[in-house]
Each structure stands twice: as structure tokens, then as C-alpha cells.
Design a protein around this motif. Structure first.
Motif, mmCIF file in Angstrom:
data_model
loop_
_atom_site.group_PDB
_atom_site.id
_atom_site.type_symbol
_atom_site.label_atom_id
_atom_site.label_comp_id
_atom_site.label_asym_id
_atom_site.label_seq_id
_atom_site.Cartn_x
_atom_site.Cartn_y
_atom_site.Cartn_z
ATOM 1 N N VAL A 33 0.859 -1.175 0.000
ATOM 2 C CA VAL A 33 0.000 0.000 0.000
ATOM 3 C C VAL A 33 0.898 1.229 0.000
ATOM 4 O O VAL A 33 1.652 1.460 0.957
ATOM 5 C CB VAL A 33 -0.924 0.015 1.240
ATOM 6 N N LYS A 34 0.822 2.010 -1.065
ATOM 7 C CA LYS A 34 1.681 3.189 -1.194
ATOM 8 C C LYS A 34 1.173 4.298 -0.269
ATOM 9 O O LYS A 34 0.042 4.754 -0.388
ATOM 10 C CB LYS A 34 1.673 3.668 -2.644
ATOM 11 N N ILE A 35 2.034 4.706 0.668
ATOM 12 C CA ILE A 35 1.736 5.816 1.563
ATOM 13 C C ILE A 35 2.366 7.086 0.995
ATOM 14 O O ILE A 35 1.811 8.159 1.049
ATOM 15 C CB ILE A 35 2.267 5.519 2.982
ATOM 16 N N HIS A 36 3.556 6.915 0.435
ATOM 17 C CA HIS A 36 4.343 7.979 -0.201
ATOM 18 C C HIS A 36 5.227 7.282 -1.223
ATOM 19 O O HIS A 36 5.453 6.080 -1.115
ATOM 20 C CB HIS A 36 5.183 8.702 0.864
ATOM 21 N N ASN A 37 5.759 7.997 -2.193
ATOM 22 C CA ASN A 37 6.653 7.372 -3.178
ATOM 23 C C ASN A 37 7.807 6.629 -2.520
ATOM 24 O O ASN A 37 8.328 5.667 -3.078
ATOM 25 C CB ASN A 37 7.227 8.421 -4.139
ATOM 26 N N ASP A 38 8.234 7.073 -1.333
ATOM 27 C CA ASP A 38 9.367 6.459 -0.637
ATOM 28 C C ASP A 38 8.964 5.597 0.561
ATOM 29 O O ASP A 38 9.827 5.159 1.320
ATOM 30 C CB ASP A 38 10.339 7.543 -0.151
ATOM 31 N N TRP B 253 11.741 -12.483 -1.812
ATOM 32 C CA TRP B 253 11.148 -11.159 -1.694
ATOM 33 C C TRP B 253 10.301 -10.792 -2.900
ATOM 34 O O TRP B 253 9.589 -9.797 -2.866
ATOM 35 C CB TRP B 253 12.237 -10.120 -1.424
ATOM 36 N N GLY B 254 10.356 -11.552 -3.970
ATOM 37 C CA GLY B 254 9.467 -11.424 -5.125
ATOM 38 C C GLY B 254 9.030 -10.016 -5.468
ATOM 39 O O GLY B 254 9.812 -9.199 -5.932
ATOM 40 N N ARG B 255 7.751 -9.724 -5.232
ATOM 41 C CA ARG B 255 7.156 -8.448 -5.629
ATOM 42 C C ARG B 255 7.849 -7.263 -4.964
ATOM 43 O O ARG B 255 8.028 -6.217 -5.598
ATOM 44 C CB ARG B 255 5.651 -8.438 -5.307
ATOM 45 N N ILE B 256 8.265 -7.408 -3.724
ATOM 46 C CA ILE B 256 8.949 -6.304 -3.053
ATOM 47 C C ILE B 256 10.237 -5.952 -3.782
ATOM 48 O O ILE B 256 10.518 -4.789 -4.054
ATOM 49 C CB ILE B 256 9.234 -6.641 -1.571
ATOM 50 N N GLN B 257 11.018 -6.967 -4.141
ATOM 51 C CA GLN B 257 12.271 -6.686 -4.851
ATOM 52 C C GLN B 257 11.996 -6.124 -6.239
ATOM 53 O O GLN B 257 12.732 -5.267 -6.716
ATOM 54 C CB GLN B 257 13.155 -7.931 -4.918
ATOM 55 N N PRO C 4 1.513 1.168 11.578
ATOM 56 C CA PRO C 4 1.304 0.604 12.906
ATOM 57 C C PRO C 4 1.921 -0.777 13.045
ATOM 58 O O PRO C 4 2.115 -1.493 12.052
ATOM 59 C CB PRO C 4 -0.220 0.542 13.040
ATOM 60 N N TYR C 5 2.200 -1.144 14.286
ATOM 61 C CA TYR C 5 2.739 -2.469 14.577
ATOM 62 C C TYR C 5 1.582 -3.462 14.615
ATOM 63 O O TYR C 5 0.729 -3.408 15.500
ATOM 64 C CB TYR C 5 3.470 -2.454 15.929
ATOM 65 N N LYS C 6 1.538 -4.342 13.632
ATOM 66 C CA LYS C 6 0.527 -5.394 13.556
ATOM 67 C C LYS C 6 1.187 -6.653 13.015
ATOM 68 O O LYS C 6 2.063 -6.576 12.150
ATOM 69 C CB LYS C 6 -0.619 -4.997 12.629
ATOM 70 N N PHE C 7 0.765 -7.787 13.505
ATOM 71 C CA PHE C 7 1.303 -9.078 13.094
ATOM 72 C C PHE C 7 1.242 -9.248 11.575
ATOM 73 O O PHE C 7 0.218 -8.987 10.952
ATOM 74 C CB PHE C 7 0.500 -10.191 13.777
ATOM 75 N N ASN C 8 2.359 -9.673 10.974
ATOM 76 C CA ASN C 8 2.487 -9.992 9.551
ATOM 77 C C ASN C 8 2.260 -8.787 8.642
ATOM 78 O O ASN C 8 1.785 -8.918 7.523
ATOM 79 C CB ASN C 8 1.563 -11.152 9.155
ATOM 80 N N THR C 9 2.587 -7.601 9.163
ATOM 81 C CA THR C 9 2.574 -6.387 8.361
ATOM 82 C C THR C 9 3.937 -5.728 8.517
ATOM 83 O O THR C 9 4.776 -6.192 9.275
ATOM 84 C CB THR C 9 1.476 -5.403 8.809
ATOM 85 N N GLY C 10 4.147 -4.634 7.828
ATOM 86 C CA GLY C 10 5.401 -3.916 7.969
ATOM 87 C C GLY C 10 5.490 -2.785 6.979
ATOM 88 O O GLY C 10 4.478 -2.229 6.559
ATOM 89 N N TYR C 11 6.713 -2.469 6.577
ATOM 90 C CA TYR C 11 6.912 -1.350 5.662
ATOM 91 C C TYR C 11 8.067 -1.631 4.708
ATOM 92 O O TYR C 11 8.934 -2.465 4.960
ATOM 93 C CB TYR C 11 7.174 -0.044 6.431
ATOM 94 N N LEU C 12 8.064 -0.881 3.624
ATOM 95 C CA LEU C 12 9.165 -0.774 2.673
ATOM 96 C C LEU C 12 9.487 0.708 2.601
ATOM 97 O O LEU C 12 8.598 1.519 2.327
ATOM 98 C CB LEU C 12 8.751 -1.303 1.300
ATOM 99 N N MET C 13 10.737 1.069 2.888
ATOM 100 C CA MET C 13 11.162 2.462 2.835
ATOM 101 C C MET C 13 12.338 2.601 1.875
ATOM 102 O O MET C 13 13.320 1.869 1.967
ATOM 103 C CB MET C 13 11.601 2.945 4.223
#
Length: 170
Positions: free
Chosen positions: A4-9, A56-60, A126-135
Motif C-alpha cells: 500500500v503506497k503511503i508515499h513514493n518512498d 522477496w518477489g514483488r517487493i524486490q 502501525p505495529y501489527k502481526f504480519n505487516t510492515g513497511y518498505l522504505m
């Protein structure tokens, strides 16, 4: 997995790992007391290298698209943060860090998530199980926690570089 894009970065990651892969990763925390201990103020983070190979598939793919070239993963780390731990807001220093991924592996309080300042605006995941971020560009953006860990926090951290050979500067 969803990005989910929050910002371009800065992206939020949802439903990152399938159940079987999550179990394998979580099992690695059984020996976290033997990992390297890192102090931050009065609290401690334990850090270990992940033995599970992550695709990492789609993330990479998103990282490669962002930079217009192939990216290379650095060592996958597992973090176990004790009550009171807070990763103060900072900018990363290493040229090995072009993009960071952190996936939360335990239940916890939303406020234990990660915040990122881009061009004077704060964004958070937010901190939630099996979620995270890409920065992207963690050496340019301040990021970290604004609230301490309330019980414990388990996560998987993966950084990516855009140079084939890693830099010795960490």
C-alpha cells in the motif's frame, strides 16, 4: 502480500508471509537469548541472522523499478526488542542501505510501529502481526519509533543495496 503506497518512498506491507513461512521464521526466535545484544538507552535489542531463505518477489521488483536497476539483499536480520526498547528517530548511514523492509512477527500495540519523516511530513505504519513497511532512501529520511516497546517486539529486517558489491561501511 499487498503493498500500500503511503508515499513514493514509503509503503505499508500487509499479509507479508504465508502461514508455513511465518512459522519457520518465528521458530528461529527460540534461541534469541543467544543472539548479539545491542543496547539502546536502558533497553536491549537482540539481533540474529535469519536462517530461512526469503523470496522477496514483488517487493524486490518494486525496489528494482524504483531505482531502474537490480537491487541486492543484504543479510536478513531477526530482531527481538525487549520492553522499553525504542529505536530513536535517525537516518541510516551505510551506503549498503538503499531500501529497508521490516515485517512485524508478533502481536503488539499499534504505537510500536515505525514512523518516517519525508520532506517535513510524518508517515507511520502501525505495529501489527504480519505487516510492515518498505522504505526507500533510509539514509535521507528520518525514521524510527516514537513509542517504546510495551512487552516485546519481534521483527524481520531486510535491507537492499543497489551496488553489486557491498560497502564495508556500516
Amino acid at each position: 502480500m499487498q503493498l500500500v503506497k503511503i508515499h513514493n518512498d514509503f509503503y505499508q506491507l500487509l499479509d507479508v508471509f504465508q502461514e508455513e513461512e511465518m512459522e519457520k521464521i518465528q521458530n528461529e526466535f527460540i534461541h534469541h537469548m543467544c543472539w548479539k545484544k545491542l543496547s539502546q538507552g536502558d533497553s536491549i535489542r537482540e539481533e540474529g541472522a535469519a536462517q530461512v531463505k526469503i523470496n522477496w518477489g514483488r517487493i524486490q521488483e518494486v525496489i528494482d523499478e524504483y531505482f531502474g536497476k537490480n537491487s541486492f539483499p543484504n543479510t536478513t536480520q531477526l530482531w527481538y526488542d525487549w520492553k522499553g526498547y525504542i529505536n530513536e528517530v535517525h537516518k541510516d548511514l551505510s551506503p549498503n542501505l538503499s531500501a529497508n523492509v521490516q515485517v512485524y512477527l508478533s502481536e503488539g500495540v499499534d504505537s510500536m510501529g515505525t514512523h518516517c519523516n519525508i520532506d517535513g511530513t510524518w508517515y507511520s505504519v502501525p505495529y501489527k502481526f504480519n505487516t510492515g513497511y518498505l522504505m526507500f532512501n533510509p539514509t535521507k529520511h528520518e525514521h524510527g519509533m516514537r513509542s517504546p516497546v510495551e512487552d516485546y517486539r519481534m521483527s524481520l529486517y531486510q535491507s537492499f543495496r543497489i551496488t553489486e558489491e557491498p560497502s564495508p561501511i556500516w
